[in-house]
Design a protein around this motif. Sequence first.
Motif, PDB file in Angstrom:
ATOM      1  N   SER A 257       0.549  -1.372   0.007  1.00  0.00           N
ATOM      2  CA  SER A 257      -0.180  -0.059  -0.354  1.00  0.00           C
ATOM      3  C   SER A 257       0.710   1.826  -0.199  1.00  0.00           C
ATOM      4  O   SER A 257       0.618   2.450  -0.613  1.00  0.00           O
ATOM      5  CB  SER A 257      -1.410   0.376   1.420  1.00  0.00           C
ATOM      6  OG  SER A 257       0.130  -0.114   2.350  1.00  0.00           O
ATOM      7  N   LEU A 258       2.475   0.714   0.634  1.00  0.00           N
ATOM      8  CA  LEU A 258       2.910   1.962   0.483  1.00  0.00           C
ATOM      9  C   LEU A 258       3.676   2.328  -0.562  1.00  0.00           C
ATOM     10  O   LEU A 258       4.417   3.546  -0.923  1.00  0.00           O
ATOM     11  CB  LEU A 258       3.888   2.644   2.156  1.00  0.00           C
ATOM     12  CG  LEU A 258       2.877   2.381   3.132  1.00  0.00           C
ATOM     13  CD1 LEU A 258       4.013   2.278   4.113  1.00  0.00           C
ATOM     14  CD2 LEU A 258       2.618   3.290   3.400  1.00  0.00           C
ATOM     15  N   LYS A 259       4.291   0.975  -0.547  1.00  0.00           N
ATOM     16  CA  LYS A 259       5.064   1.017  -1.739  1.00  0.00           C
ATOM     17  C   LYS A 259       4.074   0.504  -2.792  1.00  0.00           C
ATOM     18  O   LYS A 259       4.059  -0.884  -3.630  1.00  0.00           O
ATOM     19  CB  LYS A 259       6.369   0.650  -1.588  1.00  0.00           C
ATOM     20  CG  LYS A 259       6.881   1.523  -1.167  1.00  0.00           C
ATOM     21  CD  LYS A 259       7.683   3.135  -1.872  1.00  0.00           C
ATOM     22  CE  LYS A 259       8.640   3.685  -0.806  1.00  0.00           C
ATOM     23  NZ  LYS A 259       9.152   4.638  -1.842  1.00  0.00           N
ATOM     24  N   PRO A 260       3.597   0.497  -4.307  1.00  0.00           N
ATOM     25  CA  PRO A 260       2.631  -0.242  -5.144  1.00  0.00           C
ATOM     26  C   PRO A 260       4.021  -0.623  -5.366  1.00  0.00           C
ATOM     27  O   PRO A 260       3.677  -2.039  -6.507  1.00  0.00           O
ATOM     28  CB  PRO A 260       2.203   0.921  -5.707  1.00  0.00           C
ATOM     29  CG  PRO A 260       2.033   2.351  -4.978  1.00  0.00           C
ATOM     30  CD  PRO A 260       3.333   2.051  -4.168  1.00  0.00           C
ATOM     31  N   MET A 261       5.256  -0.235  -5.926  1.00  0.00           N
ATOM     32  CA  MET A 261       6.253  -0.985  -6.714  1.00  0.00           C
ATOM     33  C   MET A 261       6.467  -2.507  -6.109  1.00  0.00           C
ATOM     34  O   MET A 261       6.505  -3.693  -7.160  1.00  0.00           O
ATOM     35  CB  MET A 261       7.383  -0.380  -7.182  1.00  0.00           C
ATOM     36  CG  MET A 261       8.502  -1.203  -8.696  1.00  0.00           C
ATOM     37  SD  MET A 261      10.011   0.246  -7.740  1.00  0.00           S
ATOM     38  CE  MET A 261      11.161  -0.947  -9.395  1.00  0.00           C
ATOM     39  N   PHE A 262       5.932  -2.921  -5.306  1.00  0.00           N
ATOM     40  CA  PHE A 262       6.330  -3.770  -4.223  1.00  0.00           C
ATOM     41  C   PHE A 262       5.831  -4.886  -4.993  1.00  0.00           C
ATOM     42  O   PHE A 262       6.001  -5.950  -5.327  1.00  0.00           O
ATOM     43  CB  PHE A 262       5.768  -3.619  -2.886  1.00  0.00           C
ATOM     44  CG  PHE A 262       6.218  -5.222  -2.277  1.00  0.00           C
ATOM     45  CD1 PHE A 262       7.523  -5.606  -1.417  1.00  0.00           C
ATOM     46  CD2 PHE A 262       5.237  -6.027  -1.857  1.00  0.00           C
ATOM     47  CE1 PHE A 262       7.350  -6.456  -1.381  1.00  0.00           C
ATOM     48  CE2 PHE A 262       5.447  -7.666  -1.251  1.00  0.00           C
ATOM     49  CZ  PHE A 262       6.896  -7.629  -0.455  1.00  0.00           C
TER      50      PHE A 262
END
Length: 357
Positions: free
Chosen positions: A32-37
């Motif tokens: 949610s904080l880093k969609p690239m995950f």
Amino acid sequence: MSRGSVRATSLISDNRVGLLLLIVVLVALIGSLKPMFFSPAFVIGPMLTSIAIFTVVGLAQMVVLSVGQMNLAVGGMAAIGAMGSAMIFQAFDVPLIVGILVGLAFGGAVGALCGVLIAYAGVNSFVVTLAMSFALLGLVPAVYSWVSTGNAITVQTPGLAELGRSKLSDLCLGDVCGPDGIPLILFVALAAMIVIGLLFARSRVGREILLTGSNDRAALLSAIPVPRRIITVHTLSGALAALAGFMLGASTGSFTPGIGQEFMLQSFLGPILGGTLLAGGYVSVIGTFLGITLTVVIRQGLLLFGVGIEGLNILLGTILLIALSADRIRSVTGARSRLRSARADTTVKTEEKAVVS
């Protein structure tokens, strides 16, 4: 309590359930904080590759922990196993499976040597494997410099690149292809998990190994060949470490003396977080996989947030210390509980004798 309540309590107290929930929460939070995950190509694929390799490393340590010992040479065994595979590929151009088996034989032979010294010479596993680690630290680079001018061996064996770097999306049946982001090398780790799980759950050798870890003196009195079982787990540990080294070499496309350098911490983190007892007698294959997955997810999340390798090592070391402390507290609590139970039984028997008399 009802049977359903007992099952629910057992499920809640299961260490593996807690690990799974923590992984799910962390994945949701980081994503949610880093969609690239959730990028299959740049994050998910490499992360699953790391999970696969480190899971096999964790299994290599877990089988030795099953008898209350340790293997500090997992990195060196991984390096010499990978080197053995690379040398046989380079010298004789053998098929992929033959090279893998040769690498496993290299690692297993080193592990067996450690096991013999521990079982028959009576030397502590910490001392033997630490000495072996230093010996391999000098031997492996020396052999690489002798057989390769670039201090690395690049292998072009058919099937190696596909095994190490292909994904399910590369396998297609007509117009239907597999999902992206799932590396084929993950199935090597799953196969190793199945084999080790069946060993401990279904075979006589596995049960004898766990009995040896629970109480080696009682195991000897029960006609269990304790020295042979110690040699067995160290041989198996060396072979698994070699498999992990081969997987790392296949995933990078190059076999170097540096293979296995980061294996030590991960080899302990996975099994201990997963519930394997340091004192021996109990292992958890699924727990080891979940423990490794948790550490890899944490590492990947920290990298996405820009945390350097120093901060990452500090955090992983802290996690290991907490896990070791929890294992020690669990062992002490269990011993005290058994002691109180024994005292209570003795008191009851004494009172019964007094009533009878």
